[in-house]
Design a protein around this motif. Structure first.
Motif, mmCIF file in Angstrom:
data_model
loop_
_atom_site.group_PDB
_atom_site.id
_atom_site.type_symbol
_atom_site.label_atom_id
_atom_site.label_comp_id
_atom_site.label_asym_id
_atom_site.label_seq_id
_atom_site.Cartn_x
_atom_site.Cartn_y
_atom_site.Cartn_z
ATOM 1 N N PHE A 197 -56.054 -1.487 -42.504
ATOM 2 C CA PHE A 197 -57.139 -2.253 -43.164
ATOM 3 C C PHE A 197 -57.786 -3.162 -42.446
ATOM 4 O O PHE A 197 -56.965 -3.878 -41.473
ATOM 5 C CB PHE A 197 -56.309 -3.007 -44.209
ATOM 6 N N THR A 198 -59.046 -3.177 -42.357
ATOM 7 C CA THR A 198 -59.542 -4.187 -41.464
ATOM 8 C C THR A 198 -60.343 -5.101 -42.487
ATOM 9 O O THR A 198 -61.303 -4.987 -43.386
ATOM 10 C CB THR A 198 -61.034 -3.542 -40.585
ATOM 11 N N CYS A 199 -59.835 -6.546 -42.190
ATOM 12 C CA CYS A 199 -60.227 -7.594 -42.995
ATOM 13 C C CYS A 199 -60.812 -8.727 -42.335
ATOM 14 O O CYS A 199 -60.072 -9.653 -41.966
ATOM 15 C CB CYS A 199 -58.999 -7.912 -43.843
ATOM 16 N N LEU A 200 -62.165 -8.575 -41.857
ATOM 17 C CA LEU A 200 -62.405 -9.508 -40.654
ATOM 18 C C LEU A 200 -63.708 -10.304 -41.212
ATOM 19 O O LEU A 200 -64.165 -9.799 -42.282
ATOM 20 C CB LEU A 200 -62.778 -8.439 -39.411
ATOM 21 N N ASN A 201 -63.933 -11.016 -40.492
ATOM 22 C CA ASN A 201 -65.019 -12.110 -40.517
ATOM 23 C C ASN A 201 -66.252 -11.247 -40.362
ATOM 24 O O ASN A 201 -66.395 -10.341 -39.556
ATOM 25 C CB ASN A 201 -65.187 -13.341 -39.890
ATOM 26 N N LYS A 202 -67.449 -11.684 -41.059
ATOM 27 C CA LYS A 202 -68.690 -10.876 -40.962
ATOM 28 C C LYS A 202 -69.239 -10.813 -39.556
ATOM 29 O O LYS A 202 -68.922 -11.920 -38.563
ATOM 30 C CB LYS A 202 -69.759 -11.685 -41.674
ATOM 31 N N ASN A 203 -69.689 -9.866 -39.037
ATOM 32 C CA ASN A 203 -70.204 -9.728 -37.350
ATOM 33 C C ASN A 203 -69.102 -9.587 -36.358
ATOM 34 O O ASN A 203 -69.351 -9.588 -35.176
ATOM 35 C CB ASN A 203 -71.068 -10.916 -36.953
ATOM 36 N N VAL A 204 -67.771 -9.617 -36.802
ATOM 37 C CA VAL A 204 -66.642 -9.329 -35.810
ATOM 38 C C VAL A 204 -66.493 -7.868 -35.935
ATOM 39 O O VAL A 204 -65.825 -7.249 -36.910
ATOM 40 C CB VAL A 204 -65.419 -9.982 -36.372
ATOM 41 N N LEU A 205 -66.590 -7.279 -34.768
ATOM 42 C CA LEU A 205 -66.502 -5.972 -34.554
ATOM 43 C C LEU A 205 -65.412 -5.434 -33.546
ATOM 44 O O LEU A 205 -65.364 -5.825 -32.437
ATOM 45 C CB LEU A 205 -67.899 -5.277 -33.969
ATOM 46 N N LEU A 206 -64.280 -5.013 -34.112
ATOM 47 C CA LEU A 206 -63.152 -4.907 -33.189
ATOM 48 C C LEU A 206 -62.817 -3.455 -32.700
ATOM 49 O O LEU A 206 -61.982 -3.210 -31.700
ATOM 50 C CB LEU A 206 -61.943 -5.381 -33.835
ATOM 51 N N LEU A 207 -63.027 -2.510 -33.631
ATOM 52 C CA LEU A 207 -62.836 -1.073 -33.418
ATOM 53 C C LEU A 207 -64.047 -0.447 -32.710
ATOM 54 O O LEU A 207 -65.062 -0.345 -33.246
ATOM 55 C CB LEU A 207 -62.393 -0.334 -34.688
ATOM 56 N N GLY A 208 -63.836 0.305 -31.593
ATOM 57 C CA GLY A 208 -64.655 1.042 -31.168
ATOM 58 C C GLY A 208 -64.083 2.294 -30.621
ATOM 59 O O GLY A 208 -63.178 2.461 -31.238
ATOM 60 N N GLY A 209 -64.716 3.009 -29.696
ATOM 61 C CA GLY A 209 -64.134 4.392 -29.156
ATOM 62 C C GLY A 209 -62.736 4.661 -28.774
ATOM 63 O O GLY A 209 -62.024 5.340 -29.432
ATOM 64 N N PRO A 210 -62.218 3.602 -27.812
ATOM 65 C CA PRO A 210 -60.813 3.664 -27.439
ATOM 66 C C PRO A 210 -59.945 3.172 -28.581
ATOM 67 O O PRO A 210 -58.843 3.850 -28.858
ATOM 68 C CB PRO A 210 -60.870 2.607 -26.525
ATOM 69 N N GLU A 211 -60.183 2.198 -29.587
ATOM 70 C CA GLU A 211 -59.405 1.763 -30.822
ATOM 71 C C GLU A 211 -59.276 3.115 -31.667
ATOM 72 O O GLU A 211 -58.374 3.407 -32.235
ATOM 73 C CB GLU A 211 -59.778 0.724 -31.251
ATOM 74 N N PHE A 212 -60.478 3.859 -32.068
ATOM 75 C CA PHE A 212 -60.416 4.905 -33.056
ATOM 76 C C PHE A 212 -59.554 6.093 -32.211
ATOM 77 O O PHE A 212 -58.749 7.123 -32.813
ATOM 78 C CB PHE A 212 -61.886 5.776 -33.305
#
Length: 306
Positions: A197-212
């Motif tokens: 579950f991603t429960c993040l503040n607006k405009n916080v992008l944590l998951l990119g290619g390596p994370e997926f």
């Protein structure tokens, strides 16, 4: 008391709260549609000294500078940080305008949405079953990215049903760890969890290619953040992996995805906000009125000091 209070657009107040606005301003004007542009916002504000707005419009520097009578802006929507706000709070501060927002009013509905969709997937109720046979939440390896109010509520609900909860957050949460939740670095959490579950503040992008890539195949991702929380192109590439599923309540929570994204069989979204419930509107209204009182109390204190 404010001289004139204008709601420049629908702000989701319950009828009794709309009536209560007259306790805080001599004149109250409520617009029932979203303004088309900045010029229309300025026209609607006019000589008002107090303004209410929701998440559907933006009051940037250009608007605020053209409204010299303003002394209060009330955000009838979630305010998590100045950077993510739809009001230029820093510029308002320079002009001596107080800005107050609200938060944590629609979280219970989000938790119910999560339980509804997750049990549907695990048991195959109305959707493809995640595994070859029905499984319970009990023993499920769950990772929560962002353990704020809503993230903790989701974690608590799933922990009550026996899930094994891990979390990643900007800071450690001793109370969560005391309740049996395990802190993990993001990469490890993604690799170890069956459902994230991603429960993040607006405009916080944590998951990119390596994370997926770390998340891998056969996994489930729920996004309950206001915004996407990830690179949308990377999400789409991940969904090409076998056994993957993505859930979000609003279409906006998926970010800028390709045409046909929501027609994918492994993408699940009702296209409505799970947090917009009858109870949430009551709580929103209470918080908006409390902010108006706080703003007026602060103004009176300032006048007394002068």
């Amino acid at each position: 008391m404010f001289q004139k209070l204008v709601a420049i657009e629908p702000v989701s107040l319950i009828p009794s709260a709309e009536e209560a606005l007259h306790q805080y301003a001599r004149e109250v004007v409520l617009f029932r549609d979203v303004p088309a542009d900045a010029d229309e916002i300025v026209r609607r504000i006019g000589d008002a000294d107090a303004v209410l707005l929701s998440y559907t419009s933006r009051m940037g520097r250009d608007v605020i500078a053209r409204c010299p009578d303003l002394c209060y802006i009330g955000m009838c929507c979630s305010l998590y940080s100045e950077k993510s706000a739809n009001v230029d709070i820093a510029f308002a501060r320079e002009k001596g305008i107080r800005v107050l927002g609200i938060r944590d009013y629609g979280d219970r509905g989000v938790v119910e949405y999560v339980l509804h969709e997750l049990t549907g997937l695990l048991h195959g109720f109305g959707m493809p079953m995640l595994r070859d046979e029905p499984v319970e939440i009990f023993g499920l390896q769950v990772g929560v990215v962002g353990l704020g109010v809503s993230g903790r509520m989701i974690a608590d609900a799933l922990a009550f049903l026996g899930a094994d909860i891990s979390y990643y957050s900007r800071s450690r949460k001793p109370d969560a760890e005391a309740a049996g939740m395990k802190y993990k670095p993001l990469d490890a959490l993604l690799r170890d969890s069956e459902v994230v579950f991603t429960c993040l503040n607006k405009n916080v992008l944590l998951l990119g290619g390596p994370e997926f890539e770390a998340l891998g195949e056969g996994k489930v991702l729920f996004n309950t953040s206001i915004g996407p929380g990830f690179d949308s192109a990377a999400l789409e590439a991940w969904l090409d992996k076998p056994g993957t599923h993505f859930f979000c309540d609003t279409y906006a929570a998926a970010g800028p995805v390709s045409e046909g994204f929501f027609a994918r069989p492994n993408v699940h979204s009702p296209g409505v906000s799970a947090g917009r419930t009858k109870q949430a509107f009551v709580l929103l209204s209470e918080k908006v009125l409390a902010n108006l009182k706080k703003a007026l109390d602060g103004s009176e204190e300032t006048l007394q000091r002068l």
